[in-house]
Design an enzyme around this catalytic site. Structure first.
Site, PDB file in Angstrom:
ATOM      1  N   LYS A 218      65.557  57.460  36.901  1.00 60.24           N
ATOM      2  CA  LYS A 218      66.487  58.522  36.515  1.00 60.24           C
ATOM      3  C   LYS A 218      67.859  58.298  37.137  1.00 60.24           C
ATOM      4  O   LYS A 218      68.884  58.399  36.464  1.00 60.24           O
ATOM      5  CB  LYS A 218      65.896  59.863  36.958  1.00 60.24           C
ATOM      6  CG  LYS A 218      66.691  61.072  36.559  1.00 60.24           C
ATOM      7  CD  LYS A 218      65.795  62.261  36.304  1.00 60.24           C
ATOM      8  CE  LYS A 218      65.200  62.856  37.561  1.00 60.24           C
ATOM      9  NZ  LYS A 218      66.106  63.790  38.240  1.00 60.24           N
ATOM     10  N   SER A 219      67.882  57.989  38.418  1.00 62.41           N
ATOM     11  CA  SER A 219      69.169  57.815  39.105  1.00 62.41           C
ATOM     12  C   SER A 219      69.978  56.685  38.465  1.00 62.41           C
ATOM     13  O   SER A 219      71.185  56.805  38.235  1.00 62.41           O
ATOM     14  CB  SER A 219      68.940  57.468  40.576  1.00 62.41           C
ATOM     15  OG  SER A 219      68.335  58.546  41.228  1.00 62.41           O
TER      16      SER A 219
ATOM     17  N   ARG B  42      73.594  56.688  36.119  1.00 61.05           N
ATOM     18  CA  ARG B  42      74.747  55.884  36.532  1.00 61.05           C
ATOM     19  C   ARG B  42      75.113  54.829  35.484  1.00 61.05           C
ATOM     20  O   ARG B  42      76.285  54.465  35.323  1.00 61.05           O
ATOM     21  CB  ARG B  42      74.452  55.225  37.881  1.00 61.05           C
ATOM     22  CG  ARG B  42      74.456  56.240  39.043  1.00 61.05           C
ATOM     23  CD  ARG B  42      73.661  55.733  40.218  1.00 61.05           C
ATOM     24  NE  ARG B  42      73.787  56.525  41.430  1.00 61.05           N
ATOM     25  CZ  ARG B  42      73.073  57.625  41.719  1.00 61.05           C
ATOM     26  NH1 ARG B  42      72.182  58.100  40.844  1.00 61.05           N
ATOM     27  NH2 ARG B  42      73.242  58.263  42.855  1.00 61.05           N
TER      28      ARG B  42
ATOM     29  N   GLY C  83      70.783  67.975  38.707  1.00 65.84           N
ATOM     30  CA  GLY C  83      71.685  68.068  39.853  1.00 65.84           C
ATOM     31  C   GLY C  83      72.515  66.803  39.991  1.00 65.84           C
ATOM     32  O   GLY C  83      73.709  66.841  40.305  1.00 65.84           O
TER      33      GLY C  83
ATOM     34  N   ARG D 264      71.682  76.016  42.505  1.00 66.57           N
ATOM     35  CA  ARG D 264      71.763  74.952  43.517  1.00 66.57           C
ATOM     36  C   ARG D 264      73.180  74.811  44.094  1.00 66.57           C
ATOM     37  O   ARG D 264      74.171  75.081  43.423  1.00 66.57           O
ATOM     38  CB  ARG D 264      71.259  73.637  42.905  1.00 66.57           C
ATOM     39  CG  ARG D 264      69.784  73.758  42.541  1.00 66.57           C
ATOM     40  CD  ARG D 264      69.230  72.512  41.941  1.00 66.57           C
ATOM     41  NE  ARG D 264      69.226  71.411  42.864  1.00 66.57           N
ATOM     42  CZ  ARG D 264      68.891  70.170  42.537  1.00 66.57           C
ATOM     43  NH1 ARG D 264      68.544  69.895  41.283  1.00 66.57           N
ATOM     44  NH2 ARG D 264      68.892  69.211  43.427  1.00 66.57           N
TER      45      ARG D 264
ATOM     46  N   SER E 153      72.845  62.714  51.599  1.00 67.40           N
ATOM     47  CA  SER E 153      72.765  62.945  50.152  1.00 67.40           C
ATOM     48  C   SER E 153      73.458  61.839  49.371  1.00 67.40           C
ATOM     49  O   SER E 153      74.672  61.646  49.491  1.00 67.40           O
ATOM     50  CB  SER E 153      73.397  64.290  49.796  1.00 67.40           C
ATOM     51  OG  SER E 153      73.573  64.360  48.401  1.00 67.40           O
TER      52      SER E 153
ATOM     53  N   ASP F  83      62.382  62.593  46.971  1.00 68.45           N
ATOM     54  CA  ASP F  83      61.821  63.189  45.752  1.00 68.45           C
ATOM     55  C   ASP F  83      60.297  63.067  45.687  1.00 68.45           C
ATOM     56  O   ASP F  83      59.672  63.576  44.761  1.00 68.45           O
ATOM     57  CB  ASP F  83      62.425  62.508  44.512  1.00 68.45           C
ATOM     58  CG  ASP F  83      63.898  62.842  44.361  1.00 68.45           C
ATOM     59  OD1 ASP F  83      64.335  63.883  44.884  1.00 68.45           O
ATOM     60  OD2 ASP F  83      64.612  62.052  43.724  1.00 68.45           O
TER      61      ASP F  83
ATOM     62  N   LYS G  70      66.160  71.629  46.161  1.00 71.28           N
ATOM     63  CA  LYS G  70      65.943  70.760  44.997  1.00 71.28           C
ATOM     64  C   LYS G  70      65.741  71.645  43.756  1.00 71.28           C
ATOM     65  O   LYS G  70      66.154  72.790  43.748  1.00 71.28           O
ATOM     66  CB  LYS G  70      64.742  69.843  45.251  1.00 71.28           C
ATOM     67  CG  LYS G  70      64.994  68.836  46.371  1.00 71.28           C
ATOM     68  CD  LYS G  70      66.072  67.834  45.980  1.00 71.28           C
ATOM     69  CE  LYS G  70      66.363  66.848  47.090  1.00 71.28           C
ATOM     70  NZ  LYS G  70      67.542  66.023  46.798  1.00 71.28           N
TER      71      LYS G  70
ATOM     72  N   ARG H 154      61.145  73.282  47.300  1.00 73.45           N
ATOM     73  CA  ARG H 154      59.896  72.516  47.175  1.00 73.45           C
ATOM     74  C   ARG H 154      58.950  72.746  48.345  1.00 73.45           C
ATOM     75  O   ARG H 154      57.732  72.602  48.186  1.00 73.45           O
ATOM     76  CB  ARG H 154      60.205  71.029  47.012  1.00 73.45           C
ATOM     77  CG  ARG H 154      60.702  70.740  45.620  1.00 73.45           C
ATOM     78  CD  ARG H 154      60.899  69.267  45.348  1.00 73.45           C
ATOM     79  NE  ARG H 154      61.234  69.107  43.935  1.00 73.45           N
ATOM     80  CZ  ARG H 154      61.884  68.066  43.434  1.00 73.45           C
ATOM     81  NH1 ARG H 154      62.267  67.078  44.221  1.00 73.45           N
ATOM     82  NH2 ARG H 154      62.142  68.009  42.142  1.00 73.45           N
TER      83      ARG H 154
HETATM   84  C1  S3P Z   1      69.626  61.414  43.533  1.00 75.08           C
HETATM   85  C2  S3P Z   1      69.706  61.702  44.857  1.00 75.08           C
HETATM   86  C3  S3P Z   1      68.787  62.605  45.550  1.00 75.08           C
HETATM   87  C4  S3P Z   1      67.545  62.890  44.715  1.00 75.08           C
HETATM   88  C5  S3P Z   1      67.853  63.143  43.279  1.00 75.08           C
HETATM   89  C6  S3P Z   1      68.579  61.967  42.670  1.00 75.08           C
HETATM   90  C7  S3P Z   1      70.635  60.507  42.947  1.00 75.08           C
HETATM   91  O1  S3P Z   1      69.442  63.827  45.794  1.00 75.08           O
HETATM   92  O2  S3P Z   1      66.843  63.996  45.251  1.00 75.08           O
HETATM   93  O3  S3P Z   1      66.658  63.367  42.554  1.00 75.08           O
HETATM   94  O4  S3P Z   1      70.419  60.027  41.818  1.00 75.08           O
HETATM   95  O5  S3P Z   1      71.648  60.253  43.600  1.00 75.08           O
HETATM   96  P1  S3P Z   1      70.331  64.022  47.125  1.00 75.08           P
HETATM   97  O6  S3P Z   1      71.213  62.869  47.187  1.00 75.08           O
HETATM   98  O7  S3P Z   1      71.095  65.294  46.946  1.00 75.08           O
HETATM   99  O8  S3P Z   1      69.345  64.095  48.227  1.00 75.08           O
END
Ligand code: S3P
Length: 770
Positions: free
Chosen positions: A346-347, A351, A419, A447, A492, A640, A667, A671
């Protein structure tokens, strides 16, 4: 269908002026809701519905159909004692009806409320001011967004408003009690009531309703004229029928609408003409790329509207009330064997679209996650003018527009549950020349966004948030950003990435210091796109003002999704599972480290690198697990994965202790609390702390095959990872686990149910009755 039955409105006498399809359907819906149904019972409810219509036959038909109690062609004969008057006449007839009403309104009940159903609102407000001398405070203008190409009371349909929206357009001094009564009227008919101001209503409707009607009328008329004998229609196939159904609508009503909403319709038509002209040029030149980009964008927008935009918070909540939420029922026991590939990371997917859009050149993405979160990011860029093809089986082609090529979106950018999207967008959009608004679903709206808004403001950005730093975010473009050095108060990756993206547009260097290592996909991908990012120890930085050049991206499988199956296999006797092509970026492998510390039989095979990210096949077999103190430096690397890891802990012998994980509270749900609630339901002993939890696993019985805890009913609180964690918990439960509110699994893991079944879980989805 399980729906919430709303009570009939608490009115004595409802007078409907204009007994056509709309007025008649309202009467029918009120009857169906029980209004005036109990005529005989002295203690029962005795409301009456009267109708006024210039056509006496319509009144007779309405009485025969049982929709109204009585009616007349003259308003003054009916207004006596009316508590609620609904004006359901064509838009251009509204003023004369209001003038008549103004002359007799003093005969109505002292607390009479008046409302209307007109499709345009500014013109009707003008008519009201002309008739009453000003906008009466007991007049609530409204518009049910429902209709049919049929007309007349004979077509009245009690279900016409069910699950449709009604927009009320109150004025600042509209009486709140009057609003509440009009709201109750529509809710009783099954509609969802929204509020908007008059101007916005007219613009929105010009685009979503009036323009399509104009086009349908025009297309049918053009073809009909070209073919006087209407020969051509014999050959008309489904496409024609679908596109032109609304050309059968009431001509008078639509004439009135276009007269009344002229300016907004013309503005919408101008935009449409420009779009058609662009397409025309593409067809003329045989420019297949341009056509494909437009069709792709449109095709996806269409699907998106259905599957995602329809899920804006009010809609989702409304649909839940109407249909119930999605529930998983997972049978106890089952095995975990096979070879599977979970969807893309997902991340990295988020991007890939962001950097691809800002790059020079075309970025080809493979393995893109087709989940709602990353699709929301993709759609947001389409709305900012980026041509994106796909996704088709994980392949996406992003036609980059360069660092300054994004266009202002027509409305707020809706990022659903994501988020990551909201926080990364905040940085990226702070550097644009135009204003934007970022919104999300109910969970995202709770959030914290101050964590990005504050440092961005320090860079010179102008960002408004709602109370407490929550979404929506209003980002004012055109601000000169300056690089800063930022000591992140929390570990983060989202905050870090947000600032790096803003840093691309800032003067000088943007430096971010992280208190603990967090995922570094942004830095890696920037490097892959030819943008230098420096790192020394806990600090990374970049220099603003550079450019990105497109590069292919191969998205590995998401280790966060793989985690559910890693834990499933780890806790289930007899399991033997391979998860292929999983991203094992060192900033993401906390789950591997933690499971291995607990004694899991987990091996990495076929390790290699794709596009700057390490991947491997993860091979896991069952082995007894032992409780551990989770090393605090592993927490951000497994942030996560804790919902699933808590299930591993519940299956381990001894106590597993987690500390330093207060981030879990902000989150998609809290959680720590959500998991503690679920563990309590299953009878797993635990102690919840502000920043962590102790989970007490019972000693394994001889042979290790028995249940480790009970079954039960779990509320996932709409959090995808809570839902999936408890689904795998069922493998070792003594009874069925039923998990409520699971629709958001689609945000990160489309196809979870199928893969879970494939490896050996027994689970089904059903709609929760509300
Ligand atoms: C993510 C960073 C994490 C993670 C989120 C995806 C990202 O959050 O919990 O699911 O893609 O950069 P945080 O960076 O706020 O911890």
């Amino acid at each position: 269908m399980a729906g919430i039955v709303k009570p009939p409105p608490d009115e004595r006498r409802i007078l409907i002026v204009g007994l056509g399809l709309i007025g008649g359907s309202l009467a029918a819906a009120l009857r169906a809701a029980g209004f005036g149904a109990d005529k005989e019972g002295a203690a029962g409810f005795r409301g009456t519905i009267l109708a006024c219509d210039p056509d006496a036959d319509e009144i007779v038909r309405g009485i025969e159909m049982g929709l109204i109690d009585n009616g007349d062609t003259r308003l003054e004969a009916l207004v006596e004692g009316a508590s609620l008057v609904v004006l359901a006449v064509p838009v251009l007839a509204m003023e004369s009806v209001m003038v008549q009403l103004a002359g007799v309104i003093d005969r109505a009940a002292p607390d009479v409320v008046v409302t209307d159903v007109g499709s345009t609102k500014a013109a009707i407000r003008e008519a009201a001011v002309a008739a009453f001398g000003r906008m009466p405070t007991n007049l609530v203008l409204g518009h049910p967004i429902a209709g049919s190409e049929k007309s007349g009371v004979a077509a009245a349909d009690a279900g016409l408003y069910a699950r449709h929206k009604v927009i009320l357009t109150p004025e600042p001094d509209t009486d709140p009690a009057a609003m509440a009564r009009v709201r109750a009227l529509w809710e009783a008919s099954g509609a969802e009531v929204l509020e908007m101001d008059v101007a916005r209503h007219d613009q929105v409707l010009a685009r979503t309703s009036h323009l399509p009607h104009l086009l349908a009328f025009s297309l049918v008329d053009t073809l009909a004229r070209q073919d006087e004998r209407l020969e051509i229609f014999r050959y008309a196939a489904g496409g024609f029928r679908d596109f032109t159904r609304i050309a059968g609508s009431d001509p008078v009503m639509w004439r009135d609408i276009f007269v009344a909403n002229r300016d907004a319709v013309l503005a919408a038509l101008d935009d449409f003409e420009a779009g058609v002209a662009r397409l025309r040029r593409a067809v003329e030149r045989g420019d297949g790329d341009a056509m494909l980009a437009t069709f792709d964008r449109a095709s996806h927008a269409r699907h998106y509207f259905e599957s995602l935009l329809n899920q804006t918070s009010y809609q989702a909540e409304y649909q839940m009330q109407q249909h119930g939420k999605l529930r998983y029922r997972v049978s106890p026991g089952g095995g975990v064997t096979g070879r599977i590939r979970v969807p893309g990371d997902k991340s990295i997917s988020h991007r890939s679209i962001m950097l691809g859009a800002l790059a020079d050149g075309v970025t080809e993405v493979k393995g893109f996650l087709e989940g709602e979160d990353s699709l929301a990011t993709l759609q947001a860029f389409r709305e900012m003018g980026v041509a994106i093809e796909g996704p088709h089986q994980g392949r996406v082609t992003v036609h980059g527009v360069g660092m300054h090529g994004l266009k202002p979106p027509a409305g707020p950018l809706y990022v659903g549950n994501a988020g990551t999207a909201m926080r990364l967008f905040a940085g990226l959009l702070a550097g644009q020349a135009f204003d934007t608004e970022l919104t999300g679903d109910a969970s995202l709206t709770k959030r914290p966004m101050g964590r990005v808004a504050d440092p961005l403001r320090a860079m010179g950005a102008e960002i408004d948030t709602a109370e407490g730093g929550r979404p929506p975010l209003h980002i004012h473009g055109g601000k000169a950003l300056k690089g800063i050095t930022y000591n992140m108060p929390m570990a983060s990756a989202q905050v870090k990435s947000c600032l790096l993206l803003a840093g691309l547009y800032a003067e000088g260097e943007t430096r971010v210091r992280e208190p603990a290592p967090t995922r570094d996909h942004t830095e890696r991908m920037l490097q892959g796109f030819g943008y230098t990012v420096h790192r020394e120890g806990d600090t990374c930085w970049l220099q603003g003002g550079g450019r990105l050049s497109a590069a292919p991206i191969d998205v590995p499988s998401d280790i966060s999704s793989a985690t559910f199956f890693l834990v499933a296999a780890a806790i289930t006797p007899g399991s033997d599972l391979v998860l292929e092509h999983v991203g094992i970026n060192p900033t993401r492998i906390g789950v591997i480290n933690i499971l291995q510390l607990m004694g899991a039989d987990l091996r990495l095979e076929n390790e290699h690198e794709v596009g700057g990210e390490p991947v491997a096949d993860l091979h896991i077999r069952h082995a007894p697990l032992t409780g551990i103190d989770i090393p605090v430096e592993q927490v951000p690397l497994a942030i996560d994965e804790f919902p699933a890891l808590f299930i591993a802990a519940a299956n381990a012998e001894g106590v597993t202790r987690l500390r330093g994980a207060e981030e879990l509270r902000v989150k998609e749900s809290d959680r720590l609390q959500a998991m503690a609630n679920g563990l309590a339901t299953l009878g797993v002993e635990h102690v919840l702390l502000e920043d962590g939890i102790d989970i007490v696993g019972r000693p394994e019985e001889e042979g290790g095959e028995g249940a480790r805890y009970a079954g039960g009913n779990i509320d996932s609180l709409g959090d995808h990872r809570i839902a999936m964690a408890f689904a795998i918990a069922a493998l070792r439960a003594g009874g069925e686990i039923v998990i409520d509110d699971c629709a958001n699994v689609a945000t990160s893991f489309p196809g979870f149910i199928d893969l879970a079944r494939r490896v050996g879980l027994t689970l089904e989805e059903q709609q929760e009755a509300s």
